[in-house]
Design a protein around this motif. Structure first.
Motif, PDB file in Angstrom:
ATOM      1  N   TRP A  58       5.343   4.733   2.276  1.00 25.86           N
ATOM      2  CA  TRP A  58       5.655   5.907   3.092  1.00 25.86           C
ATOM      3  C   TRP A  58       6.548   5.540   4.278  1.00 25.86           C
ATOM      4  O   TRP A  58       7.396   6.323   4.701  1.00 25.86           O
ATOM      5  CB  TRP A  58       4.366   6.567   3.568  1.00 25.86           C
ATOM      6  CG  TRP A  58       4.602   7.703   4.529  1.00 25.86           C
ATOM      7  CD1 TRP A  58       4.297   7.732   5.857  1.00 25.86           C
ATOM      8  CD2 TRP A  58       5.213   8.959   4.229  1.00 25.86           C
ATOM      9  NE1 TRP A  58       4.680   8.921   6.412  1.00 25.86           N
ATOM     10  CE2 TRP A  58       5.248   9.700   5.429  1.00 25.86           C
ATOM     11  CE3 TRP A  58       5.739   9.521   3.065  1.00 25.86           C
ATOM     12  CZ2 TRP A  58       5.783  10.981   5.496  1.00 25.86           C
ATOM     13  CZ3 TRP A  58       6.268  10.807   3.139  1.00 25.86           C
ATOM     14  CH2 TRP A  58       6.287  11.520   4.337  1.00 25.86           C
ATOM     15  N   GLN A  59       6.348   4.337   4.810  1.00 21.33           N
ATOM     16  CA  GLN A  59       7.122   3.922   5.980  1.00 21.33           C
ATOM     17  C   GLN A  59       8.609   3.753   5.668  1.00 21.33           C
ATOM     18  O   GLN A  59       9.429   3.677   6.577  1.00 21.33           O
ATOM     19  CB  GLN A  59       6.561   2.603   6.535  1.00 21.33           C
ATOM     20  CG  GLN A  59       5.221   2.758   7.233  1.00 21.33           C
ATOM     21  CD  GLN A  59       4.653   1.420   7.685  1.00 21.33           C
ATOM     22  OE1 GLN A  59       5.120   0.355   7.267  1.00 21.33           O
ATOM     23  NE2 GLN A  59       3.647   1.464   8.550  1.00 21.33           N
ATOM     24  N   TRP A  61      10.435   6.011   4.169  1.00 15.22           N
ATOM     25  CA  TRP A  61      11.062   7.309   3.910  1.00 15.22           C
ATOM     26  C   TRP A  61      12.396   7.505   4.634  1.00 15.22           C
ATOM     27  O   TRP A  61      13.314   8.095   4.048  1.00 15.22           O
ATOM     28  CB  TRP A  61      10.089   8.459   4.214  1.00 15.22           C
ATOM     29  CG  TRP A  61       9.783   8.696   5.669  1.00 15.22           C
ATOM     30  CD1 TRP A  61       8.727   8.221   6.364  1.00 15.22           C
ATOM     31  CD2 TRP A  61      10.549   9.489   6.588  1.00 15.22           C
ATOM     32  NE1 TRP A  61       8.763   8.638   7.669  1.00 15.22           N
ATOM     33  CE2 TRP A  61       9.875   9.429   7.833  1.00 15.22           C
ATOM     34  CE3 TRP A  61      11.720  10.233   6.492  1.00 15.22           C
ATOM     35  CZ2 TRP A  61      10.345  10.080   8.969  1.00 15.22           C
ATOM     36  CZ3 TRP A  61      12.186  10.882   7.627  1.00 15.22           C
ATOM     37  CH2 TRP A  61      11.508  10.807   8.847  1.00 15.22           C
ATOM     38  N   THR A  71       0.853  -1.186   0.000  1.00 18.83           N
ATOM     39  CA  THR A  71       0.000   0.000   0.000  1.00 18.83           C
ATOM     40  C   THR A  71       0.889   1.236   0.000  1.00 18.83           C
ATOM     41  O   THR A  71       2.110   1.155   0.183  1.00 18.83           O
ATOM     42  CB  THR A  71      -0.897   0.021   1.248  1.00 18.83           C
ATOM     43  OG1 THR A  71      -0.065   0.142   2.413  1.00 18.83           O
ATOM     44  CG2 THR A  71      -1.731  -1.258   1.337  1.00 18.83           C
ATOM     45  N   PHE A  72       0.254   2.392  -0.180  1.00 18.58           N
ATOM     46  CA  PHE A  72       1.015   3.639  -0.117  1.00 18.58           C
ATOM     47  C   PHE A  72       1.585   3.860   1.285  1.00 18.58           C
ATOM     48  O   PHE A  72       2.637   4.470   1.450  1.00 18.58           O
ATOM     49  CB  PHE A  72       0.137   4.817  -0.535  1.00 18.58           C
ATOM     50  CG  PHE A  72      -0.178   4.833  -2.001  1.00 18.58           C
ATOM     51  CD1 PHE A  72       0.802   5.163  -2.936  1.00 18.58           C
ATOM     52  CD2 PHE A  72      -1.446   4.499  -2.462  1.00 18.58           C
ATOM     53  CE1 PHE A  72       0.524   5.174  -4.296  1.00 18.58           C
ATOM     54  CE2 PHE A  72      -1.731   4.511  -3.823  1.00 18.58           C
ATOM     55  CZ  PHE A  72      -0.745   4.839  -4.742  1.00 18.58           C
ATOM     56  N   THR A  73       0.897   3.338   2.282  1.00 16.48           N
ATOM     57  CA  THR A  73       1.397   3.428   3.656  1.00 16.48           C
ATOM     58  C   THR A  73       2.700   2.657   3.800  1.00 16.48           C
ATOM     59  O   THR A  73       3.649   3.102   4.460  1.00 16.48           O
ATOM     60  CB  THR A  73       0.355   2.876   4.651  1.00 16.48           C
ATOM     61  OG1 THR A  73      -0.854   3.626   4.519  1.00 16.48           O
ATOM     62  CG2 THR A  73       0.859   2.989   6.082  1.00 16.48           C
ATOM     63  N   ASP A  74       2.750   1.482   3.171  1.00 23.43           N
ATOM     64  CA  ASP A  74       3.985   0.685   3.202  1.00 23.43           C
ATOM     65  C   ASP A  74       5.135   1.453   2.563  1.00 23.43           C
ATOM     66  O   ASP A  74       6.260   1.442   3.070  1.00 23.43           O
ATOM     67  CB  ASP A  74       3.791  -0.640   2.463  1.00 23.43           C
ATOM     68  CG  ASP A  74       2.779  -1.543   3.147  1.00 23.43           C
ATOM     69  OD1 ASP A  74       2.712  -1.504   4.392  1.00 23.43           O
ATOM     70  OD2 ASP A  74       2.061  -2.264   2.438  1.00 23.43           O
TER      71      ASP A  74
END
Length: 201
Positions: A46-47, A49, A41-44
């Motif tokens: 983002w993590q 960064w 996911t986009f959350t994955d």
């Protein structure tokens, strides 16, 4: 003289190879957190960064170190034992940078990790400074007729880089992210100073 030139070429080729390996190893740290079998996911993304930031900073730091090293040895025409050992120590701490990059990639806001990283960068700066400082004081090691302004410019570049590393190291003990930002600032500053020097020639 031919034997010395062969030694110089071997040193430069060996250094280039080590730098290429060190800069390549950096990418191995870019991994997603979580199960490999699931959809990302986009959350994955983002993590990751901190890892991406650490990768880009280290990549451009190594690239900048290599660029200066390349420029130094364009003017250095022969080497001696002391110059050789300064270069070996420079490579030692350069190949350690992927490890310290891993530290800040996984512990970005921890002082210990950022201090280790900043100390690593500082030691690379110290030995890169030693390479040029040592050669600049010995005309027999440099290309005959080299512009004195050039030798002074590179000494100032090395000094500014060391000051930047010392400041980032000191601040990293208390504000790790700020220490990281200070290291980032050095990249455009050094590139701008080089362009300014070339424009003034």
């Amino acid at each position: 003289m031919k034997e010395k030139n062969l030694e110089l070429e071997r040193l430069v080729f060996f250094s280039d190879a080590v730098v290429a390996i060190a800069i390549t190893i950096l990418v191995f740290n870019l991994k997603l957190i979580g199960d490999e079998g699931k959809h990302i996911t986009f959350t994955d993304l983002w993590q990751t960064w901190p890892k991406v930031l650490a990768f880009f900073l280290s990549f451009f730091i190594i690239a900048l170190f290599w660029k200066l090293h390349h420029q130094f040895f364009f003017y250095i025409r022969t080497i001696d034992e002391m110059l050789l050992w300064n270069n070996i120590c420079w490579l030692l701490f350069l190949v350690l940078l992927p490890f310290s990059t891993t530290l800040i990639a996984t512990h970005f806001t921890d002082s210990a990790a950022m201090v280790a990283y900043c100390a690593n960068v500082l030691l690379i700066n110290v030995f890169q400074n030693n390479i040029w400082d040592y050669a600049a004081k010995r005309p027999e090691l440099l290309t005959p007729g080299i512009d004195e302004r050039l030798t002074k410019f590179y000494r100032r570049v090395c000094n500014v880089a060391m000051i930047n590393s010392v400041i980032s190291l000191a601040i990293a003990f208390f504000f790790p992210v700020v220490g990281f930002i200070i290291l980032v600032v050095r990249l455009p500053a050094l590139m701008f100073s080089e362009r300014l020097f070339k424009a003034m020639k």
